[in-house]
Design a protein around this motif. Structure first.
Motif, PDB file in Angstrom:
ATOM      1  N   VAL A   6       0.823  -1.204   0.000  1.00 42.24           N
ATOM      2  CA  VAL A   6       0.000   0.000   0.000  1.00 42.24           C
ATOM      3  C   VAL A   6       0.863   1.263   0.000  1.00 42.24           C
ATOM      4  O   VAL A   6       1.958   1.291   0.565  1.00 42.24           O
ATOM      5  N   SER A   7       0.368   2.271  -0.685  1.00 42.10           N
ATOM      6  CA  SER A   7       0.996   3.603  -0.649  1.00 42.10           C
ATOM      7  C   SER A   7       0.061   4.477   0.181  1.00 42.10           C
ATOM      8  O   SER A   7      -0.848   5.087  -0.344  1.00 42.10           O
ATOM      9  N   PRO A   8       0.268   4.500   1.477  1.00 36.37           N
ATOM     10  CA  PRO A   8      -0.722   5.117   2.365  1.00 36.37           C
ATOM     11  C   PRO A   8      -0.925   6.595   2.083  1.00 36.37           C
ATOM     12  O   PRO A   8       0.036   7.352   1.933  1.00 36.37           O
ATOM     13  N   ALA A   9      -2.172   7.009   2.043  1.00 42.02           N
ATOM     14  CA  ALA A   9      -2.505   8.395   1.739  1.00 42.02           C
ATOM     15  C   ALA A   9      -2.128   9.312   2.889  1.00 42.02           C
ATOM     16  O   ALA A   9      -1.931  10.502   2.702  1.00 42.02           O
ATOM     17  N   ASN A  10      -2.026   8.726   4.060  1.00 42.46           N
ATOM     18  CA  ASN A  10      -1.770   9.537   5.244  1.00 42.46           C
ATOM     19  C   ASN A  10      -0.891   8.743   6.203  1.00 42.46           C
ATOM     20  O   ASN A  10      -1.267   7.663   6.646  1.00 42.46           O
ATOM     21  N   SER A  11       0.257   9.311   6.528  1.00 41.71           N
ATOM     22  CA  SER A  11       1.233   8.573   7.325  1.00 41.71           C
ATOM     23  C   SER A  11       0.832   8.457   8.786  1.00 41.71           C
ATOM     24  O   SER A  11       1.472   7.754   9.559  1.00 41.71           O
TER      25      SER A  11
END
Lengths: 369, 369
Positions: free
Chosen positions: A127-132
């Motif tokens: 996943v490329s998380p939208a929010n860290s």
DNA sequence: GTGAAAGCGCTAACAG
DNA sequence: CTGTTAGCGCTTTCAC
């Protein structure tokens, strides 16, 4: 034609070969401890019937589905398209399938996608998380399935992560600009903003930080209004575009991805600016058209395929049981200087816009969060 | 942390709620015939335990997995990237997941991908077949799973197909060129060639046919050597590039997709030709960069997202049991004239290449099959 | 070496 | 209205 024709089961094979189901199973799984003659019989029967094992049944027993879930911002973005390509290929080479979902960097979409994939019992998630920071859903996922991050970090999560050094890459790209004499340097991005200083997306935040550091290193004070943030795929916003026409307009721009660079280029053209004569541009991502463009674009080239392949390898290792500490793989990016960046010509560049655009009220410049 | 924590089953829910498994099942499936109070209890227990049904088990019973397989040439190509995007989104909106595979238009890869997806019991397959005639694997797939074709046809297969009218689109695009006075018109493509006249890929074949028809309509005799075919992502080949420098070089080019157009543009530039002054270009696919390019590219714009969404809708209908006759949906494309196409200036354009390139032996022009 | 039986989680009969 | 039973296709003990 006949949509109901049931594929043969292992029982069919066992019967056809005149052996028990478990023997048939053993043969199909290639396990030792079966007489060669028996093995032959079973193999022949399986071949004849066109048998192939039902992964659903296998998955139910083992709990493993040989599928990995891929949750990315947007496959239409060349960066993610290439990453997706590498991920599916690498997965397939290792006997895994890929389930895909786009999020447009909307946290709810990301959460929903992750939940669905967990339900489907994927063996791992990339996943490329939208929010860290909003990572509850990933934390939860982690209890049952390995998670690997790509392009973006989430330190609190403590999972394998594959990235480039965004800070340094941005630093160098900015340095390229300052070395060419530019002092008014803008940044365009379509990431939504978390604070005035930082977007939600970690890689973009790091790029912003890198830009600021390089600016300061060159004796320039970074001013917030030069960090232009747009909505999804709609950058730059009117306010930002208008600024191109102003007296104190930037003479150089750094864009955080290839699509944003395109928007920026259009906006520049609309404002009557020529690249690189009036405006230098350097962008993240070496999109396929970067080189064919006139002028050819100076870019920060990421090893996108390696990024994807590595993430896939890591997640598969985890799926197979590897339980070591979280690994952060940092791949090398490369700054490619082409034709879109040029020495700043006129020390005091005034507005050269053919038809000046009125500066919009600051009320239209909402932070877009 | 604990990768072994087994998710709760419906039995856990039933026990927790103090009811039988089938009652719990009924509630979860939202079926009628359950006392409201009981329903409440079950729902509450499910919520508390964080229960969600195991699709594998469901799939084993029903034979349906709520997953569709997507087999495309290359997600990195903007056309397929956008189609993939539309497919995954539409599928998700309808409660389906998407399994993805790339083939690079290699028939073996396509066959392998289809087989794997059948094994996984997908409810339907969307495929852009690499070869309209080699369709045994699709024929076989059809016995157990609906198949829908996108971008390319295979009439012998008799399945739902979603395309644009490639013949007419190519005809009109070529006409744009002939109307501007061009008579030496080349075609660049990266499709492998089946016969000297036709590539394996049906949409490309139709485009070639459309070009020929338009040429003839303008009183021009199509010559085979103007149809340049490259290997995958490596177009145009050296021989083709060299021709740009010749005395009888083409004054206009039509490219069959956006990536090929890019290669063509590079080759032209390398040969010292300016677009559109020395060479006009029109290409299929309105890639994101088409408009930002200088000159802005004239294109045949396909409704890519609609293509993908429609294919998805059709395959889901079939998955749900619709058994009507095969449907062919033909969507409208649009010819967008921008700056890369121009009236032919010099009636007898000689070679203007700065450094003439020797014409390679014809032996290097193998048909690439 | 090989077969019989149990059971993965769920649902569709079938009773009650 | 609700509980019990059987079984989807497969693998995995555990006997033989």
């Amino acid at each position: 034609m006949n949509g109901t024709r049931r594929p043969p089961t292992i029982i069919d094979v066992a019967d056809a070969a005149g052996v028990g189901r478990s023997t048939a199973s053993r043969v199909m799984k290639g396990q030792a401890g079966v007489k060669a003659a028996t093995r032959e019989k079973v193999l022949e029967a399986a071949e004849r019937l066109g048998y192939s094992p039902n992964p659903l049944a296998q998955g139910m027993l083992s709990g493993r589905t040989h599928t990995i879930g891929v949750v990315l911002a947007d496959v239409e973005n060349p960066f993610f398209a290439q990453a997706t390509r590498a991920i599916t290929d690498t997965a397939r080479d290792n006997g895994y399938d890929v389930i895909l979902a786009n999020t447009d960097d909307r946290p709810e979409a990301e959460q929903a996608a992750v939940r669905l994939m967990l339900d489907k019992r994927v063996d791992g998630i990339i996943v490329s998380p939208a929010n860290s920071l909003q990572i509850d859903h990933l934390q939860r996922a982690l209890r049952t399935t390995p998670v690997v991050l790509i392009d973006r970090k989430a330190p609190a999560l403590g999972v394998d992560t594959v990235v480039i050094d965004n800070y340094t890459a941005a630093f160098r790209a900015t340095q390229l600009l300052t070395n060419l004499g530019h002092t008014r340097i803008a940044v365009t991005s379509n990431a939504r903003r978390a604070t005035p200083e930082a977007p939600f997306i970690s890689s973009v935040t790091e790029r912003f930080d890198g830009v600021r550091a390089a600016l300061r290193a060159a004796g320039i004070t970074p001013t917030p209004e030069l960090f232009w943030i747009g909505g999804w795929n709609s950058v730059p916003q009117p306010a930002a575009i208008a600024r191109f026409a102003e007296g104190d307009r930037p003479t150089a721009v750094l864009s955080t991805d290839s699509l944003v660079a395109l928007s920026t280029l259009s906006a520049a053209r609309r404002a009557g600016l020529r690249v690189p004569d009036d405006l230098s541009l350097v962008t993240f991502d070496n999109a396929p058209w970067s080189e064919a463009f006139s002028p050819a674009l100076s870019v920060v080239s990421q090893p996108v395929s390696e990024l994807g392949a590595t993430a896939t390898r890591l997640v598969i290792e985890r799926a197979k049981g590897y339980a070591g500490p979280p690994r952060e793989v940092q791949l090398q990016s490369e700054l490619i200087e082409r034709e879109s960046t040029q020495r700043r010509e006129k020390p005091s560049a005034g507005p050269i816009c053919r038809q000046p655009v009125a500066r919009p009220k600051s009320s239209t410049e909402r932070p877009d969060r």
